[in-house]
Scaffold this active site. Structure first.
Site, PDB file in Angstrom:
ATOM      1  CG  HIS A  18      -1.941   1.008   1.360  1.00 14.81           C
ATOM      2  ND1 HIS A  18      -3.156   1.064   0.801  1.00 14.81           N
ATOM      3  CD2 HIS A  18      -1.778   2.411   2.045  1.00 14.81           C
ATOM      4  CE1 HIS A  18      -3.653   2.286   1.137  1.00 14.81           C
ATOM      5  NE2 HIS A  18      -2.693   3.066   1.648  1.00 14.81           N
ATOM      6  CD  GLU A  19       1.620   3.501   3.485  1.00 16.01           C
ATOM      7  OE1 GLU A  19       1.671   4.645   3.081  1.00 16.01           O
ATOM      8  OE2 GLU A  19       0.480   3.335   4.571  1.00 16.01           O
ATOM      9  CG  HIS A  22       0.454   6.124  -0.591  1.00 13.55           C
ATOM     10  ND1 HIS A  22      -0.669   6.646  -1.347  1.00 13.55           N
ATOM     11  CD2 HIS A  22      -0.170   5.658   0.450  1.00 13.55           C
ATOM     12  CE1 HIS A  22      -1.633   6.280  -0.790  1.00 13.55           C
ATOM     13  NE2 HIS A  22      -1.648   5.496   0.222  1.00 13.55           N
TER      14      HIS A  22
END
Length: 420
Positions: A18-19, A22
């Protein structure tokens, strides 16, 4: 212990991807990423590479990518500050030191700040030891040192808020997107190494004394029809049987190249006030190893699970589920413990489902979540200008507080459910 390791590895993998979404899209947009963190709370490990520090934190309940320009990130040099400067051969400032014992650094150029801009014009201006007003240009990679802690300055064009709406939105959307990509990759790997299920309606086992056994059904029979309806997949068989509780049906099976009709009465099962049918057979789908079909399988499973989670979310919104049905970290841990007992493949399926769930939850248009931030970007695109940062920050802060309250309630429900 094994459950704890499995939980930490799975949850860490979901948060990491997920990170990573980003992080990669922030870098692609030219945004400075100050920290890439897995976990929350106190730092237990950190390593700096380039302009980013990569950390592992104590509590395995999330993670974050800290980007320049967010959450009061900048350091402002106010008039009257006394700082030490390290400059290169062109008199460009490479390091600014303040709030430190000057006696320990006798070789610095000292300056009492009169004006400074470390974002756009990149300069410092002030009075030297001889009370002479001097102006220095500041390097884009200048380092601020405060009480021994070093921070790279972030020119405005490297900050999150300096980017276009599209770049910011994609940076935020990439986190949930990578959760869907991770789920697809997991299903793809399952298809490649464990095989793609064909869902052929071939009976694996017949339960003794149940309707199928009483009618003469045998392991290895391939169901081809029920009451004249063609059965091509196991799902067809299961759906027809479940929809006819207590009714007489004729099941046509293929056995040794011949078709055999078996008459039976479907057993009626009651659960949660609902009735459904059962004939007493067990099933394990045959599998085939085909790279192209594995890709299709990965996409289909990702799509099917996404639809299923949205259906469950709709039930929650319409009141068919209550908050008591939600699970937090404790519930996920206990579920992981149960799933792990059924082998590695089931654990990977569970991880894929959790990844999709994390992606969907983060896309909900709620304050403090990625979906809430995307909603504000949508308003900005329509209005042609951003919403006041302080107002947006207040909305997200309230959202964080409400999410924390919800997390406490859900965790307490989990504790009561599993330990009392």
């Amino acid at each position: 212990m094994q459950t704890a390791i499995a939980f930490i590895l799975i949850f860490g993998m979901l948060v990491f991807f997920h990170e990573l979404g980003h992080f990669l899209f922030a870098k692609r947009a030219g945004i400075m990423v100050r920290e890439f963190a897995i976990g929350m709370g106190p730092k237990i490990y950190g390593k700096t590479h380039g302009e980013t520090i990569y950390t592992i934190r104590l509590l395995p309940i999330g993670g974050y990518v800290r980007m320049a320009g967010e959450d009061m990130d900048g350091t402002e040099l106010q008039p009257g500050y006394r700082v030490g400067l390290i400059v290169d051969e062109d008199n460009v400032v490479k390091k600014i030191i303040f709030n430190q014992n000057n006696k320990q650094l006798p070789d610095l150029l000292f300056l009492e700040i009169e004006h400074a801009d470390l974002e756009k014009e990149l300069f410092v201006e002030g009075y030297d030891e001889e009370e002479k007003l001097i102006r220095y240009n500041v390097a884009r990679d200048c380092i601020l040192v405060e009480n021994g802690r070093e921070t790279l300055i972030a020119p405005y064009d490297r900050q999150f808020n300096a980017k276009t709406v599209g770049q910011r939105a994609m940076t935020i959307f990439a986190g949930p997107l990578f959760n869907f990509i991770l789920a697809f990759v997991i299903y793809l790997l399952i298809g490649l190494f464990h095989g793609v299920p064909t869902y052929e309606p071939i009976i694996t086992e017949v339960v003794e004394n149940d309707p199928a056994a009483q009618a003469g059904m045998l392991a290895g029979d391939r169901v081809v029809g029920i009451d004249g309806q063609v059965v091509e997949k196991w799902q067809d068989l299961a759906a027809i049987v479940q929809d006819h509780p207590g009714e007489d049906i004729t099941v046509t099976v293929e056995r040794n190249g011949q078709q055999v009709n078996l008459n039976m009465t479907v057993k009626e099962i009651k659960q949660d006030g609902e009735k459904y049918g059962q004939i007493g057979v067990k099933y394990e789908s045959p599998r085939e190893f085909n790279p192209l079909k594995a890709v299709v399988y990965g996409a289909q499973e990702t799509y099917s699970m996404t639809v299923r989670i949205f259906e469950l979310l709709g039930m929650l919104i319409t009141g068919k589920f209550t908050i008591d049905a939600l699970s937090g970290p404790v519930g996920i841990y206990k579920a992981t413990e149960q799933v792990a007992q059924y082998g590695f493949i089931n654990l990977m399926n569970w991880a894929a489902m959790l990844s999709i769930n994390l992606g969907i939850m983060n896309l909900l248009p709620l304050p403090a979540l990625d979906g809430g931030r995307l909603l504000f970007f949508g308003f900005e695109a329509v209005r042609g200008k951003p919403i006041d940062r302080q107002k947006e920050g207040l909305v997200h802060f309230v959202g964080i507080v409400l999410l924390m309250i919800l997390m406490v309630v859900v965790t307490w429900n989990d504790i009561q459910r599993f330990f009392f």
